[in-house]
Design an enzyme around this catalytic site. Sequence first.
Site, PDB file in Angstrom:
ATOM      1  N   CYS A 247       0.922  -1.219   0.052  1.00  0.00           N
ATOM      2  CA  CYS A 247       0.070   0.135   0.172  1.00  0.00           C
ATOM      3  C   CYS A 247       0.995   1.309   0.160  1.00  0.00           C
ATOM      4  O   CYS A 247       1.372   1.526   1.054  1.00  0.00           O
ATOM      5  CB  CYS A 247      -0.914  -0.259   1.275  1.00  0.00           C
ATOM      6  SG  CYS A 247      -1.553   1.490   1.626  1.00  0.00           S
TER       7      CYS A 247
ATOM      8  N   CYS B 162      -0.238   3.970   2.667  1.00  0.00           N
ATOM      9  CA  CYS B 162       0.301   3.601   4.030  1.00  0.00           C
ATOM     10  C   CYS B 162       1.701   4.009   4.126  1.00  0.00           C
ATOM     11  O   CYS B 162       1.905   4.387   5.448  1.00  0.00           O
ATOM     12  CB  CYS B 162       0.290   1.956   4.209  1.00  0.00           C
ATOM     13  SG  CYS B 162      -1.281   1.624   3.847  1.00  0.00           S
TER      14      CYS B 162
END
Length: 111
Positions: free
Chosen positions: A33, A36
């Site tokens: 991700c 993230c």
Amino acid sequence: MSKGVITITDAEFEAEVLKADLPVLVYFWASWCGPCQLMSPAINSAATAYSDRLKVVKMEIDPNPLTVKQYQVEGVPALRLIQDEKVLISTEGVIGKDKLLTLLDTHLSSN
């Protein structure tokens, strides 16, 4: 004294989060991700800034499907602020450091 961010698993969730003496900010993330990665510095800042009144844990979603399902995490990054087994804050998607700290201030000032 900052404890920093603690990495946990499904097996540790009850002891580390639900039985914690302090409110716990759970950061759900994934290695794949990109957003993230943008969120990690804000999470680390929160762990440092609130170390006296907040526990911060992070949980990778792929190897921990039970907690992800239980807390209805549908996208990452996701945050859940949990105290006394109740979810006080639930967010998904990137939020900036300032917004994160404001959210935490709102909920932690009453403690």
